[in-house]
Design a protein around this motif. Structure first.
Motif, PDB file in Angstrom:
ATOM      1  N   PHE A   3       0.844  -1.189   0.000  1.00 12.49           N
ATOM      2  CA  PHE A   3       0.000   0.000   0.000  1.00 12.49           C
ATOM      3  C   PHE A   3       0.884   1.244   0.000  1.00 12.49           C
ATOM      4  O   PHE A   3       0.625   2.207  -0.731  1.00 12.49           O
ATOM      5  N   ALA A   4       1.931   1.217   0.818  1.00 16.54           N
ATOM      6  CA  ALA A   4       2.845   2.364   0.854  1.00 16.54           C
ATOM      7  C   ALA A   4       3.611   2.504  -0.452  1.00 16.54           C
ATOM      8  O   ALA A   4       3.870   3.624  -0.913  1.00 16.54           O
ATOM      9  N   ALA A   5       3.974   1.376  -1.068  1.00 15.70           N
ATOM     10  CA  ALA A   5       4.722   1.423  -2.331  1.00 15.70           C
ATOM     11  C   ALA A   5       3.841   1.849  -3.497  1.00 15.70           C
ATOM     12  O   ALA A   5       4.345   2.377  -4.495  1.00 15.70           O
ATOM     13  N   GLY A   6       2.534   1.629  -3.378  1.00 16.36           N
ATOM     14  CA  GLY A   6       1.620   1.963  -4.464  1.00 16.36           C
ATOM     15  C   GLY A   6       0.827   3.225  -4.197  1.00 16.36           C
ATOM     16  O   GLY A   6       1.277   4.335  -4.508  1.00 16.36           O
ATOM     17  N   PRO A   7      -0.377   3.098  -3.602  1.00 12.62           N
ATOM     18  CA  PRO A   7      -1.236   4.268  -3.421  1.00 12.62           C
ATOM     19  C   PRO A   7      -0.599   5.423  -2.652  1.00 12.62           C
ATOM     20  O   PRO A   7      -0.733   6.577  -3.049  1.00 12.62           O
ATOM     21  N   LEU A   8       0.109   5.119  -1.546  1.00 15.56           N
ATOM     22  CA  LEU A   8       0.672   6.212  -0.747  1.00 15.56           C
ATOM     23  C   LEU A   8       1.712   6.992  -1.534  1.00 15.56           C
ATOM     24  O   LEU A   8       1.663   8.232  -1.599  1.00 15.56           O
ATOM     25  N   GLU A   9       2.664   6.286  -2.145  1.00 15.07           N
ATOM     26  CA  GLU A   9       3.714   6.999  -2.876  1.00 15.07           C
ATOM     27  C   GLU A   9       3.133   7.754  -4.069  1.00 15.07           C
ATOM     28  O   GLU A   9       3.526   8.892  -4.341  1.00 15.07           O
ATOM     29  N   ALA A  10       2.195   7.143  -4.773  1.00 15.29           N
ATOM     30  CA  ALA A  10       1.610   7.817  -5.941  1.00 15.29           C
ATOM     31  C   ALA A  10       0.850   9.065  -5.530  1.00 15.29           C
ATOM     32  O   ALA A  10       0.994  10.131  -6.152  1.00 15.29           O
ATOM     33  N   ALA A  11       0.041   8.962  -4.480  1.00 17.26           N
ATOM     34  CA  ALA A  11      -0.754  10.113  -4.055  1.00 17.26           C
ATOM     35  C   ALA A  11       0.136  11.229  -3.519  1.00 17.26           C
ATOM     36  O   ALA A  11      -0.097  12.413  -3.794  1.00 17.26           O
ATOM     37  N   ALA A  12       1.171  10.859  -2.746  1.00 17.55           N
ATOM     38  CA  ALA A  12       2.083  11.868  -2.205  1.00 17.55           C
ATOM     39  C   ALA A  12       2.871  12.550  -3.319  1.00 17.55           C
ATOM     40  O   ALA A  12       3.089  13.775  -3.286  1.00 17.55           O
ATOM     41  N   THR A  13       3.289  11.771  -4.321  1.00 18.93           N
ATOM     42  CA  THR A  13       4.026  12.357  -5.445  1.00 18.93           C
ATOM     43  C   THR A  13       3.141  13.318  -6.228  1.00 18.93           C
ATOM     44  O   THR A  13       3.579  14.414  -6.621  1.00 18.93           O
ATOM     45  N   ASN A  14       1.894  12.928  -6.443  1.00 13.18           N
ATOM     46  CA  ASN A  14       0.955  13.828  -7.129  1.00 13.18           C
ATOM     47  C   ASN A  14       0.846  15.154  -6.396  1.00 13.18           C
ATOM     48  O   ASN A  14       0.846  16.229  -7.017  1.00 13.18           O
ATOM     49  N   MET A  62       5.675  13.691   6.504  1.00 12.62           N
ATOM     50  CA  MET A  62       5.368  14.794   7.433  1.00 12.62           C
ATOM     51  C   MET A  62       6.435  15.879   7.370  1.00 12.62           C
ATOM     52  O   MET A  62       6.130  17.067   7.454  1.00 12.62           O
ATOM     53  N   ALA A  63       7.696  15.472   7.225  1.00  8.63           N
ATOM     54  CA  ALA A  63       8.780  16.464   7.167  1.00  8.63           C
ATOM     55  C   ALA A  63       8.721  17.295   5.902  1.00  8.63           C
ATOM     56  O   ALA A  63       9.026  18.497   5.915  1.00  8.63           O
ATOM     57  N   SER A  64       8.343  16.671   4.784  1.00  7.47           N
ATOM     58  CA  SER A  64       8.348  17.355   3.490  1.00  7.47           C
ATOM     59  C   SER A  64       7.042  18.081   3.192  1.00  7.47           C
ATOM     60  O   SER A  64       6.971  18.888   2.260  1.00  7.47           O
ATOM     61  N   GLY A  65       6.003  17.751   3.945  1.00  4.29           N
ATOM     62  CA  GLY A  65       4.707  18.355   3.683  1.00  4.29           C
ATOM     63  C   GLY A  65       3.850  17.603   2.696  1.00  4.29           C
ATOM     64  O   GLY A  65       2.753  18.048   2.355  1.00  4.29           O
ATOM     65  N   SER A  66       4.319  16.443   2.242  1.00  4.49           N
ATOM     66  CA  SER A  66       3.523  15.655   1.298  1.00  4.49           C
ATOM     67  C   SER A  66       2.457  14.830   2.003  1.00  4.49           C
ATOM     68  O   SER A  66       1.554  14.293   1.364  1.00  4.49           O
ATOM     69  N   LEU A  67       2.554  14.719   3.331  1.00  2.81           N
ATOM     70  CA  LEU A  67       1.580  13.969   4.116  1.00  2.81           C
ATOM     71  C   LEU A  67       1.153  14.835   5.300  1.00  2.81           C
ATOM     72  O   LEU A  67       1.997  15.414   6.000  1.00  2.81           O
ATOM     73  N   GLU A  68      -0.135  14.918   5.505  1.00  3.69           N
ATOM     74  CA  GLU A  68      -0.676  15.722   6.607  1.00  3.69           C
ATOM     75  C   GLU A  68      -0.205  15.181   7.954  1.00  3.69           C
ATOM     76  O   GLU A  68      -0.198  13.970   8.191  1.00  3.69           O
ATOM     77  N   ARG A  69       0.194  16.091   8.825  1.00  8.73           N
ATOM     78  CA  ARG A  69       0.553  15.686  10.187  1.00  8.73           C
ATOM     79  C   ARG A  69      -0.725  15.352  10.961  1.00  8.73           C
ATOM     80  O   ARG A  69      -1.634  16.175  11.045  1.00  8.73           O
ATOM     81  N   ARG A  70      -0.772  14.153  11.484  1.00  7.67           N
ATOM     82  CA  ARG A  70      -1.886  13.750  12.317  1.00  7.67           C
ATOM     83  C   ARG A  70      -1.313  13.114  13.584  1.00  7.67           C
ATOM     84  O   ARG A  70      -0.233  12.492  13.531  1.00  7.67           O
ATOM     85  N   PRO A  71      -2.005  13.221  14.713  1.00 14.21           N
ATOM     86  CA  PRO A  71      -1.474  12.648  15.953  1.00 14.21           C
ATOM     87  C   PRO A  71      -1.118  11.164  15.834  1.00 14.21           C
ATOM     88  O   PRO A  71      -0.089  10.735  16.372  1.00 14.21           O
ATOM     89  N   ALA A  72      -1.917  10.399  15.110  1.00 15.38           N
ATOM     90  CA  ALA A  72      -1.627   8.972  14.963  1.00 15.38           C
ATOM     91  C   ALA A  72      -0.325   8.751  14.213  1.00 15.38           C
ATOM     92  O   ALA A  72       0.447   7.844  14.545  1.00 15.38           O
ATOM     93  N   PHE A  73      -0.054   9.568  13.201  1.00 15.67           N
ATOM     94  CA  PHE A  73       1.198   9.451  12.460  1.00 15.67           C
ATOM     95  C   PHE A  73       2.386   9.849  13.334  1.00 15.67           C
ATOM     96  O   PHE A  73       3.440   9.206  13.300  1.00 15.67           O
ATOM     97  N   GLU A  74       2.224  10.898  14.103  1.00 20.46           N
ATOM     98  CA  GLU A  74       3.323  11.350  14.954  1.00 20.46           C
ATOM     99  C   GLU A  74       3.656  10.315  16.024  1.00 20.46           C
ATOM    100  O   GLU A  74       4.830  10.074  16.319  1.00 20.46           O
TER     101      GLU A  74
END
Length: 212
Positions: A101-112, A169-181
């Motif tokens: 999932f991280a290699a597919g949808p997550l990376e593609a959506a973040a790159t977009n 989170m560091a680059s801003g391509s993914l929203e900071r959320r408490p669960a991620f932190e």
């Protein structure tokens, strides 16, 4: 046949994820640093990866490219490190699911998002990642259910997913959320992760021996 483990990388690349994985397995490996546009595109390296991209590994006569594939290969090849659920274990399903999932949808959506690409609402069904919002919500749910992405134990999937969350989170391509932190705090402060960052952030020797 030698079983030497050779790691081809650049310190500012997805090779940072593989470096972390190599430090987790704790086996000796040799690093070959390549430069963008020169040694990375040279015939010698294109014989390893015709795409002329890093990271890649060579383990004896076996060559593996693609970061998620490298993580999965290393976890299965060195089972003593305990970084993959064993075959038949019920955790094998979520382990594969979230790794890819991280290699597919997550990376593609973040790159977009980083490129400013917006998929029209009526065409979202044509792209595997759907929308960044859907991907982010799914990922938040995944890291909220247990300490680690595939259950109660750290695996190679946490290396890959964790690296994407930390970088996102560091680059801003993914929203900071408490669960991620909270999740990144758990996995990003592992000794192997800290070691790997220190190696890639410093001038590197030709050969690296994992500590411990």
């Amino acid at each position: 046949m030698t079983d030497e483990l050779v790691f081809y990388t650049h310190p500012m690349s997805r090779g940072r994820i593989v470096r972390w994985m190599l430090e987790e397995i704790g086996r000796p490996y040799r690093t070959e640093l390549l430069e963008y546009g020169t040694t990375m595109k040279a015939p010698a390296y294109r014989a390893i990866n015709p795409m002329g991209k890093v990271p890649a590994i060579r383990h004896g006569e076996v060559v593996v490219t693609e970061t998620a594939a490298i993580c999965a290969y290393l976890a299965d090849t060195f089972p003593e490190a305990g970084l993959a659920p064993p075959p038949g274990d019920r955790r094998r399903g979520p382990y594969y699911r979230w790794l890819f999932f991280a290699a597919g949808p997550l990376e593609a959506a973040a790159t977009n998002r980083m490129l400013g690409v917006v998929v029209p609402e009526e065409r979202r069904g044509m792209v595997g990642c759907g929308s960044l919002e859907e991907v982010t919500d799914a990922l938040e749910q995944a890291v909220s259910g247990s300490d680690y992405i595939a259950g109660d134990r750290f695996t190679a999937a946490d290396v890959y997913v964790g690296a994407h969350i930390g970088w996102g989170m560091a680059s801003g391509s993914l929203e900071r959320r408490p669960a991620f932190e909270r999740y990144w705090e758990r996995v990003g402060n592992r000794p192997a992760a800290i070691r790997a960052r220190a190696i890639d952030d410093a001038p590197m020797p030709a050969q690296v021996q994992p500590a411990g």
